[in-house]
Every structure is written in structure tokens, then in C-alpha cells.
Design an enzyme around this catalytic site. Structure first.
Site, PDB file in Angstrom:
ATOM      1  CG  ASP A 105      49.490  79.761  -1.710  1.00 40.63           C
ATOM      2  OD1 ASP A 105      48.684  79.031  -1.093  1.00 40.63           O
ATOM      3  OD2 ASP A 105      49.611  79.750  -2.951  1.00 40.63           O
TER       4      ASP A 105
ATOM      5  CE1 TYR B 226      48.905  84.593  -3.287  1.00 43.72           C
ATOM      6  CE2 TYR B 226      46.599  84.190  -2.770  1.00 43.72           C
ATOM      7  CZ  TYR B 226      47.863  83.713  -3.020  1.00 43.72           C
ATOM      8  OH  TYR B 226      48.089  82.369  -2.997  1.00 43.72           O
TER       9      TYR B 226
HETATM   10  C1  IPM Z   1      45.219  78.754   0.317  1.00 46.46           C
HETATM   11  C2  IPM Z   1      44.712  78.565  -1.084  1.00 46.46           C
HETATM   12  C3  IPM Z   1      44.181  79.900  -1.587  1.00 46.46           C
HETATM   13  C4  IPM Z   1      45.343  80.856  -1.619  1.00 46.46           C
HETATM   14  C5  IPM Z   1      43.458  79.851  -2.939  1.00 46.46           C
HETATM   15  C6  IPM Z   1      42.332  78.841  -2.950  1.00 46.46           C
HETATM   16  C7  IPM Z   1      42.968  81.198  -3.359  1.00 46.46           C
HETATM   17  O1  IPM Z   1      45.706  78.046  -1.898  1.00 46.46           O
HETATM   18  O2  IPM Z   1      44.430  79.150   1.186  1.00 46.46           O
HETATM   19  O3  IPM Z   1      46.395  78.493   0.557  1.00 46.46           O
HETATM   20  O4  IPM Z   1      46.097  80.902  -2.601  1.00 46.46           O
HETATM   21  O5  IPM Z   1      45.506  81.600  -0.649  1.00 46.46           O
HETATM   22 MG    MG Z   2      47.458  77.469  -0.862  1.00 41.29          MG
END
Ligand code: IPM
Ligand code: MG
Length: 369
Positions: A256, A149
Site C-alpha cells: 500500500d 489488514y
Molecule cells: C489502496 C487504498 C486502500 C488500501 C484503502 C482505500 C482501503 O489505499 O487501494 O491502496 O489501503 O488498500
Molecule cells: Mg493505498
């Protein structure tokens, strides 16, 4: 966020970042429930700020400086959701998701707790058989400020051949792995004392290091049984036999994906709360369901994930365990009574809207147990 734990009698400052899509509708219900707790010696002060598309529209930035400043001055952050199809074409820095990602990074919210608990009243709402999910109670601990990320370099480059190539960098430092492992082991200690670390150590260097470091940290927690699982197998095992898990710890991207998968075990992603904590336990609380633009503004979204996130906030950042339990009991009570939003209802069951659900939970707070 404000230094020092809030004292019991002080006014607790809650930053409210409702965001996009169904965020505002569900957060309003969480605030309604929190407000109904007043009179319990609990003084909460709510302050709202823009984030996500609303902020991009207003000031061209999904995380305005005033919003970040408000969050830093607050005892906790109640967050709705960000994102929407209208913004998918914008440069990445202006996209609503960046508001959330930067907030996590700026505030050092590295520990994401995503409990997956089945309310007994809803065992039949899962797409899995009740005998597979009944009594499920697992906790996913997702690392939130590292991994692919945030790794650099990343981008889309043009090769000598003229062809474009997209690339991202996955990385984890030892110290990042140690601190999330500590959170996970400590959580397992307060539960059934089993921790499963999920990686892809058979293929990826970062997760080979992950496995080594988690194993080393585990030496300090001899009372917690540590196991390791590859992420593909974990995705399968979550559907085959989810109750084998107590606590799962994993990196940002695997977490995620697995947490969305795990949410469906409970019957609806509209039920799952989360806490994103920094090293001192201060944090941001959000439903994991996202902005769901397709159902926004129609009073059909399930506010329970947001309400349960507010309960986590009371517990983890405001040290109000009793109030947290009151909220969770009130949610159980309305489900017991058969109240269902559309995502939870089975064919033939009566459906209530977002606002009616929030109002019912708030009313249930003051009922005798
Ligand atoms: C989550 C969401 C987020 C992520 C997005 C909205 C950036 O999917 O909090 O799981 O990928 O972390
Ligand atoms: Mg998510």
C-alpha cells in the site's frame, strides 16, 4: 465472478462500481473509452452498482448484497474509488473503505498488480530528475487479502489501568505467501526476470516466514533473479534509483505504502492503474489514486488512471490484448499532443478537464497509428 473465460464473440459483462469522490467522474471517462472501442468486435455490457459512501447513504452498508451479487455475475469489475471525510467518524463496518476491503476478501482478489510506467512525454512531470526516471517500467505485486489488514484479533481495549490500547494482528500463512510469490515470479518471467521481495525480516516474524517461503518458491523459477530488501531500504531505493527494480513483491501494508510512493515517480498518482486478481485471473480494476474528495465534482481530476485500468481489464480479465494496446496507444497519443490535466501540467502549459481528456482519448482510438 462468472466462471469460465469469456469467449471472444460473447457479450462481456462489466460491473461498474464508481463509488465516491472523483470515482464517478473518472469511471465515466473509462466507460466512454471502452464504449468507443465497440465496433472492434467487442461487445461490452455495463451494469452499475453502489459501493462506498453512496451505498452507506442509501442502505447503510458500503457493500450491499446486490452489489456483491452483481460482481460475482460479471466478467470484470471497473472500480472508481471509495472514502470521504464525512464518514471518518462512523463505526468501522459502515465506513466506505470497508466496501472495497470486503469486496477484495469476498472475491478472493489476492493479487494486486500495480505497474509504474513513465510515459516518455511525461518524464519532466516527475518531481525526480528526468535522468533518474526516464524509461522507468516497474511492477509492484502487492498481496491484497492478508497481513495486518485482515488479521484477527484486532481492536481497541481498555487495560486494567484504565488506559486504552489499540492492537492489530499481522499474519501470513505459507499458502498465502506461495500463491502471491507465484504470481510475481510468473510476471517477472514475462518481463526482465528480476524479482525483489520486500520485507522487514530483521524485525517481524511474519516477514521472516515471508522471506523463507519466497526463497523456496524461487527454486522453481531458476531463470528469475530473486533478491530481498528491507522495506525501509526499498522506500529509499525507489527514490534513489527506481530503475534497479523490475518486479517488486510484498505484503499488503508495505505494498500500500510503496505503491503510493512509486506512483509519484511517474509525475502524478493520477496516472496509475491497478488490477486485483483472483486465482483464475478474474478481477477488479481501479485507479490507485483514491477518492480525492477535495477535487471531486470540479472536472479537474485526471481520468487516465481509470482509463488505463480499463486497459488492464481488457488485457487480464477479458483476454482482449489488442484492444488494451489500442487504449494505451491512445493515451500516449493525447499526451504526445500536449494534452494535460492540472496534475500533469507544468507552469504555463494549457490545462484541460476530466471530460475533455476522456473525450480526447476516445477520439484518439480511431486515429491511424
Ligand atoms: C489502496 C487504498 C486502500 C488500501 C484503502 C482505500 C482501503 O489505499 O487501494 O491502496 O489501503 O488498500
Ligand atoms: Mg493505498
Amino acid at each position: 465472478m462468472a466462471r469460465g473465460r469469456a469467449a471472444l464473440s460473447a457479450t462481456l459483462k462489466v460491473a461498474v462500481l464508481a463509488g465516491d469522490g472523483i470515482g464517478p467522474e473518472v469511471v465515466v471517462e473509462a466507460v466512454r473509452v471502452l464504449t468507443a472501442l465497440r465496433g472492434d468486435g467487442l461487445a461490452l455490457e455495463f451494469r452499475s452498482a453502489l459501493v462506498g459512501s453512496a451505498a452507506t447513504d442509501a442502505v447503510g452498508n458500503p457493500l450491499p448484497a446486490e452489489t456483491l451479487a452483481l460482481c460475482r455475475q460479471s466478467d470484470a469489475i471497473l472500480f472508481g474509488a471509495v472514502g470521504g471525510p464525512r464518514y471518518d467518524a462512523l463505526p468501522r463496518a459502515q465506513r466506505p473503505e470497508q466496501g472495497l476491503l470486503r469486496l477484495r476478501q469476498e472475491l478472493g482478489l489476492f493479487a494486486n498488480l500495480r505497474p509504474v510506467v513513465i510515459f516518455p512525454q511525461l518524464a519532466a512531470a516527475s518531481t525526480l530528475k528526468p535522468e533518474v526516471v526516464a524509461g522507468l517500467d516497474l511492477l509492484i505485486v502487492r498481496e491484497l487479502t492478508g497481513d495486518i489488514y485482515f488479521g484477527q484479533p484486532r481492536g481497541i481495549r481498555v487495560l486494567a489501568s484504565g488506559e486504552r490500547e489499540g492492537f492489530d494482528t499481522r499474519r501470513y500463512r505459507e499458502s498465502e505467501i506461495v500463491r502471491i510469490a507465484d504470481v510475481a515470479f510468473a510476471a517477472a518471467r514475462r518481463r526482465a526476470r528480476r524479482l525483489c521481495s520486500v520485507d522487514k525480516a530483521n524485525v517481524l516474524e511474519t516477514t521472516q516466514l515471508w522471506r523463507e517461503v519466497v526463497t523456496t518458491v524461487g527454486v522453481e523459477y531458476p531463470d528469475v533473479a530473486l533478491s530481498h530488501m528491507y522495506v525501509d531500504n526499498a522506500a529509499m531505493q525507489l527514490l534513489r534509483d527506481p530503475r534497479q527494480f523490475d518486479v517488486i513483491v510484498t505484503g499488503n501494508m508495505f505494498g500500500d505504502i510503496l505503491s503510493d510512493e512509486a506512483s509519484m515517480l511517474t509525475g502524478s498518482i493520477g496516472l496509475l492503474p491497478s488490477a486485483s486478481l483472483d486465482a483464475d485471473g478474474r478481477g477488479l480494476y481501479e485507479p490507485i489514486h483514491g477518492s480525492a474528495p477535495d477535487i471531486a465534482g470540479r472536472d479537474i481530476a485526471n481520468p487516465l488512471a481509470a482509463i488505463l485500468s480499463a486497459a488492464m481489464m481488457l488485457r487480464y480479465s477479458l483476454q482482449q490484448e489488442r484492444a488494451a494496446e489500442r487504449v494505451e496507444r491512445a493515451v500516449g497519443a493525447v499526451l504526445e499532443r500536449g494534452l494535460r490535466t492540472a496534475d500533469l501540467a507544468r507552469p504555463g502549459e494549457q490545462v484541460i478537464g476530466t471530460r475533455a481528456m476522456g473525450t480526447a482519448v476516445a477520439a484518439a482510438l480511431s486515429e491511424p497509428r
